[in-house]
Structure formats: structure tokens, C-alpha cells
Design a protein around this motif. Structure first.
Motif, mmCIF file in Angstrom:
data_model
loop_
_atom_site.group_PDB
_atom_site.id
_atom_site.type_symbol
_atom_site.label_atom_id
_atom_site.label_comp_id
_atom_site.label_asym_id
_atom_site.label_seq_id
_atom_site.Cartn_x
_atom_site.Cartn_y
_atom_site.Cartn_z
ATOM 1 N N ALA B 258 45.348 28.866 28.054
ATOM 2 C CA ALA B 258 44.239 28.311 28.845
ATOM 3 C C ALA B 258 43.197 27.685 27.918
ATOM 4 O O ALA B 258 42.643 26.618 28.210
ATOM 5 C CB ALA B 258 43.611 29.402 29.701
ATOM 6 N N ARG B 259 42.950 28.342 26.789
ATOM 7 C CA ARG B 259 41.957 27.818 25.827
ATOM 8 C C ARG B 259 42.499 26.583 25.130
ATOM 9 O O ARG B 259 41.810 25.572 25.011
ATOM 10 C CB ARG B 259 41.603 28.897 24.807
ATOM 11 N N GLN B 260 43.750 26.658 24.680
ATOM 12 C CA GLN B 260 44.300 25.520 23.932
ATOM 13 C C GLN B 260 44.361 24.265 24.808
ATOM 14 O O GLN B 260 44.076 23.168 24.346
ATOM 15 C CB GLN B 260 45.702 25.849 23.405
ATOM 16 N N GLU B 283 42.071 39.026 35.831
ATOM 17 C CA GLU B 283 40.720 38.795 36.368
ATOM 18 C C GLU B 283 39.667 39.065 35.297
ATOM 19 O O GLU B 283 38.753 38.262 35.097
ATOM 20 C CB GLU B 283 40.472 39.706 37.588
ATOM 21 N N GLN B 284 39.824 40.199 34.597
ATOM 22 C CA GLN B 284 38.865 40.561 33.540
ATOM 23 C C GLN B 284 38.846 39.533 32.430
ATOM 24 O O GLN B 284 37.784 39.071 32.013
ATOM 25 C CB GLN B 284 39.258 41.918 32.943
ATOM 26 N N ALA B 289 36.193 34.957 29.751
ATOM 27 C CA ALA B 289 36.382 33.614 29.163
ATOM 28 C C ALA B 289 35.670 32.542 29.983
ATOM 29 O O ALA B 289 35.645 31.377 29.584
ATOM 30 C CB ALA B 289 37.863 33.300 29.065
ATOM 31 N N LYS B 290 35.098 32.939 31.121
ATOM 32 C CA LYS B 290 34.407 32.010 32.020
ATOM 33 C C LYS B 290 35.307 30.844 32.444
ATOM 34 O O LYS B 290 34.934 29.674 32.394
ATOM 35 C CB LYS B 290 33.117 31.492 31.392
ATOM 36 N N ILE B 291 36.537 31.174 32.823
ATOM 37 C CA ILE B 291 37.471 30.188 33.373
ATOM 38 C C ILE B 291 37.839 30.661 34.782
ATOM 39 O O ILE B 291 38.123 31.847 34.981
ATOM 40 C CB ILE B 291 38.753 30.066 32.508
#
Lengths: 233, 338
Positions: B258-260, B283-284, B289-291
Motif C-alpha cells: 500500500a505504501r509502495q 483495520e489497526q 498508516a492513515k490509509i
């Protein structure tokens, strides 16, 4: 009265449209194609050629088994869905009887059979004049079938593409009692299927949901499960 | 624009399902006939048994779907059906029923990929936000799919051996739990404070692929060793140890991807996304990560036809059509339709 007949019980395919007892369209093929790919385009093509709409149908006939499980299911699923959604009656006919009907008129019994592998067959035998069953549709070893036929003590006409696979063993057991139908009679025909279906009384439209193929064998998994249950008792 | 009503049919495994979806977003009716009661006799899905049940059920399920929606075939826009992947004999029932129905009522056909369906189940909850990452986990699949827009799929990671759900079922069998094993392991895992330590399969450093067969073997070996020593295993601790390993690997790889790929949204899909341990962990992680993270309600995680209708709506608008020669494609690849 317009009938659609669907025969996909083994690798050959036959679709027919019969109107008031006359064949309007019929296709019989033995190309080893996938029924899932060919059946619906063939039905569509025959309707187009006959200038008919699906809603013009009055009844549907399908070969209900025995035969290839997948082949049976494709034919039955299509027949069942069309019958249900167009609200038309659906009549099932034994696929062995459809094939045997190609030899109707033979003086003796007609034995239709499908290779069920490992020296086993799905088979039945019919009176050549009346087409009444002499031996019901069943699953048997080829040896077991031949013993039954021998006892009938009457000429037997073997019919179907798979009959040649067993020619040696049939001849060895039955000798002159065995006669092999010509290859032009070896493929099942949708028009014969409809002819046989027309002799039955039409079931109600509500019964379509409960229509299933007649496999004549339970699945291996279920057979093993039943065996285990009995052991556990 | 006229309202678009799609009748969708799904028979890829052991659920006979049909649904009617309005404009790709709203479920008008959704019917699922499960074979679990029959299949659990065998400890798993027997393909021939599945196909036989589908033939018994198919017209009743479609009829119930139309009746619940109070609709006639003439009010439908199109018929959608799962083309694959799945069990070929099972797929063929839905496909041939869909083709016969479409022919009878002169409706267009839409062939849908089963995994695209699982992903689009989320559209029935809230509109998907792109770019997006989907984690698809079920009895047959474990995949990370990147989508830069509707109809665009790039599989960036997948399992090299067992699917996550398959590993759950096999471990459940080791613990003498009935099929399907996933919910039992999930429940047992929550009953233990501490789990048995099992390995995590990270594979190569940058890989988004998965592997669960090593973990499964580790559980089997652990049981075997305990048996040889004449010791009882603690099923709760084994379940927790196993689930912790699966969840940690799935969560870590999904977060890294998700970050990449700098996605706006992450979605979970497939039967295993019903797993409480996995849901909580994802969920956590994405809250931290605020996504944005979405997972469909439980009944849309397992196989159903509503999800097939949701995907088909976008395919219909993009001009995708099937035909009467459609066949079952048991190994169908997930390809973009745009």
C-alpha cells in the motif's frame, strides 16, 4: 406443437426442432467438440433458420442419462433453464432409448450401450418392434450384460459408437446371436428423442425445478462415505 | 440514464448463487444456496458432488432471485455470470443457465472473473477510491491486486503454493475441526493468550508473493512431535500460533505494498476476509498508516452473485460482452477490461 430436442449425453451432439410431427431442423454431429461451447450457438442457429423465437416453443425434450456426467449436465441445465423461464413442460427420455430407437423395426432385441470404462458399460435392451425395455438402463460389467443378453436367446442388435470397443468380447460370448448396427445408426438423434418424448404425458411446468440427470451411479465420494457410515455402526 | 438491472449468477465452487444489482451499487435481491451441509461429509468440496447440487438448485435460485426483486426478465439489462476461475464442472452449470436465460429473453451476456467479483463486492458498501490495493484471500486464492482505476488489474503478489483458506482448512483437519475450518480456527485462536511459535514465510525481501505450505507442515510436524512424546496439544494455542503467522504476513505485505504503490484505499475481499483476527489486524494497521481500509460485510465476503453483478455493471458500461459460445475457464487469469 413445436418441440425442441437436446441430446448431449455423450460426445456426439444432436439438436432438433419438430413442428406438428415433422422435422423442421435437425443437426447431428460427431466432432468431439465441447458441448458447453457448441450447444447454445447451435440452438440459436436452428431457431434462426426455422424463423422461430424461443417463446414459440411448446415443449422441450432432453436426453436425461445415463452418459457423460458433464455432457448430461450441460444438456439438462440448458433444457431446464429454457423450460423454466419460458414456462414450458420438460420431458426427459433415457439416452440409451434414444440411441436404441435408431434400430427400431429390428426382429429381436436392440442393445444400446455406452462405455463406462474399466470394462463397464451403461446399457439397456429394448424389444425391436415395440421399443419396450427388456433390460432396464443400468450400469454393469460388459460380461454381466452379455450373460443377461445370452439368456434372452434372441438376436441382439448392438448399437452406438462404443459398441465397437467391445466387439471382440461380444462376439466371443454371443457368436451369431450378435449383430452390429451400421455406423449410420450410431449417433443419437434429436428427432428420435422428441418422438419418444411425445409418447409420454406432459409433466406440469412446476416440475421443471426438480428435473435432474439420471446418472445411474452415485459419486465415488458418496459411495465411500456410505461405506464408512456402515463401518461405524 | 436508464436504470441498469443486472441478473448475476455464480457457481464457481460450492455455492449456487444469483442476485439482481441496480446500477452496480445496490442489491435488489441476493440468494445463496450453500452446499456446506453436504460437502462437510467429505471434509472438503468434492467437484462432482458440487456439480450435481448446482443442477438441482440452479433454476430455483434464479427464480427466487427474480421473485424477491419482484421483477420480470423483460426488465433486466443483462445477464452476468462467473466465467472462472473455479471448478470447471461447477462453472459450466452457471454459464449454461446464464446462456439459456439470455437466449430466451434476448439479453446480453457479461463474463465475469471471480476475483474481480470479490474485489467489486466493496462497491456494494462504498465507492472504491483509486489507486487501490485489494487483498483477496479465500479457500482458492491469496492475491494482492493493484488497481489504478475501474477495470484495471495488476496482480503484484500471489501464493506460490496453498491459498490461505486452504491452509486454514488443512490445519483445522489436524485439530479435528469440521469443514470449513477457518471459522473454527479463528474462534479457537481468540480463546488463547499465547500461541505456539510457528515460522513466517516472508520469501525474498521485495516479494509480495505468499507461501503457506511451510507453515502448514510446521503445524503438522508440531502435532506429530507432541504425539510421539505422548503429550496432548493445546488446540487453542496451536490455532493462535497458526493464525498469528498468517495474519502477520498478510498484514505486513499488504501494508508495505500500500505504501509502495501510494494507494488511496485498501480493500479486503474473499472468504478469509471474514476472519476476525485478520480484519482486526488490517483495520489497526491502516488506521495507523492513515490509509482508508474497507472490508465488505460477512455475507459479501464468501462466494455470492451480488459481487459478480457489481463487477459486471462496470464491464457492461465499458462495452464488455460475452456470447452463447462462452465456456468455463477454470484457470482464467485476472485481466484488465479497459
Amino acid at each position: 406443437m413445436i418441440w425442441l430436442g437436446i441430446e448431449t449425453s455423450n460426445s456426439p451432439l444432436s439438436i432438433a426442432i419438430v413442428k406438428d410431427g415433422q422435422i423442421v431442423e435437425e443437426i447431428v454431429q460427431n466432432e468431439k467438440l465441447t458441448h458447453s461451447v457448441t450447444v447454445m450457438p447451435t440452438i440459436e442457429e436452428l431457431f434462426r433458420k426455422a424463423n422461430l423465437n424461443p417463446a414459440d416453443l411448446d415443449a422441450i425434450a432432453v436426453s436425461e442419462g445415463p452418459g457423460s456426467y458433464t455432457g448430461l449436465r450441460i444438456g439438462v441445465t440448458i433444457a431446464k433453464t429454457l423450460a423454466w423461464t419460458l414456462k414450458k413442460p420438460l420431458v426427459g427420455v433415457s439416452s440409451l432409448q434414444v440411441l436404441a430407437a435408431n434400430g427400431q423395426g429390428f426382429a429381436g432385441v436392440i442393445c444400446s450401450l455406452f462405455d463406462a470404462r474399466r470394462q463397464n458399460v451403461y446399457a439397456a435392451a429394448y424389444d425391436g418392434e415395440t421399443m419396450q425395455p427388456v433390460i432396464q438402463d443400468h450400469h454393469n460389467s460388459i460380461g454381466g450384460l452379455l450373460e443377461q443378453l445370452q439368456l434372452l436367446n434372441t438376436p441382439v442388435l448392438f448399437i452406438g459408437l462404443d459398441a465397437v470397443n467391445f466387439k471382440e468380447v461380444i462376439t466371443a460370448q454371443l457368436g451369431n446371436q450378435a449383430i452390429f448396427a451400421s455406423t449410420s445408426l450410431a449417433l443419437p438423434r434429436g428427432s428420435k428423442l422428441i418422438e419418444l418424448a411425445q409418447k409420454q404425458s406432459l409433466p406440469s411446468v412446476e416440475e421443471v425445478h426438480n428435473f435432474v440427470p439420471k446418472y445411474h451411479r452415485i459419486t465415488e465420494a458418496e459411495a465411500n462415505w456410505i461405506k464408512d457410515q456402515k463401518k461405524g455402526q | 440514464m436508464n436504470d441498469q438491472y443486472i441478473l448475476a449468477i455464480e457457481t464457481s465452487c460450492d455455492e449456487t448463487a444469483a442476485a439482481i444489482i441496480l446500477n452496480g451499487r445496490e442489491i435488489i435481491s441476493n440468494v445463496v444456496a450453500s452446499q456446506i451441509e453436504s460437502q462437510k461429509r467429505f471434509g472438503g468440496v468434492v467437484p462432482e458432488v458440487a456439480s450435481r447440487h448446482h443442477v438441482e438448485q440452479i433454476t430455483m435460485i434464479i427464480e427466487e432471485t427474480l421473485e424477491k426483486a419482484n421483477m420480470q426478465p423483460s426488465e433486466l439489462t443483462a445477464v452476468a455470470v462467473t466465467e472462472g476461475p473455479g471448478l470447471v464442472g461447477a462453472l459450466l452449470i452457471g454459464i449454461n443457465a446464464a446462456k439459456a436465460f439470455a437466449f430466451a429473453h434476448s439479453l446480453p451476456l457479461i463474463p465475469v472473473h471471480h476475483i474481480a467479483g470479490h474485489i467489486y463486492a466493496n462497491e456494494l458498501v462504498e465507492p472504491m477510491q483509486f489507486p487501490l490495493l485489494a487483498l483477496v484471500v479465500s479457500g482458492g486464492h491469496t492475491e494482492l491486486v493493484f488497481m489504478k482505476e475501474h477495470g484495471s488489474f495488476e496482480v503484484i503478489g500471489e501464493t506460490r503454493d496453498d491459498a490461505a483458506g486452504e491452509a486454514y482448512d488443512k490445519v483445522a483437519r489436524v485439530l479435528n475441526m469440521p469443514y470449513p475450518g477457518g471459522p473454527h480456527i479463528d474462534r479457537l485462536a481468540h480463546e488463547a493468550e499465547e500461541g505456539v511459535e510457528f515460522p513466517r514465510a516472508w520469501l525474498e525481501e521485495n516479494s509480495y508473493d505468499f507461501s503457506f505450505s511451510g507453515l502448514k507442515s510446521a503445524v503438522i510436524n508440531y502435532k506429530h512431535n507432541m504425539d510421539q512424546r505422548g503429550e496432548e496439544i493445546d488446540p487453542q494455542k496451536v490455532a493462535k500460533g497458526f493464525q498469528d503467522s498468517v495474519v502477520e504476513v498478510l498484514t505486513t505485505k499488504t501494508l508495505r505494498a500500500a505504501r509502495q504503490y501510494q494507494v488511496k484505499q485498501v480493500i479486503a475481499a474473499g472468504g478469509v476476509s471474514a476472519n476476525k483476527g485478520l480484519r482486526t489486524s488490517l483495520e489497526q494497521a491502516f488506521e495507523e498508516a492513515k490509509i482508508s481500509f474497507v472490508v465488505p460485510p460477512l455475507k459479501l465476503c464468501t462466494d455470492n452473485a451480488a459481487m459478480i453483478g457489481a463487477a459486471a455493471a462496470h464491464m457492461y458500461n465499458a462495452g464488455v460482452r460475452g456470447n452463447l459460445a462462452m465456456n468455463g475457464l477454470p484457470g482464467k487469469e485476472l485481466k484488465s477490461w479497459i
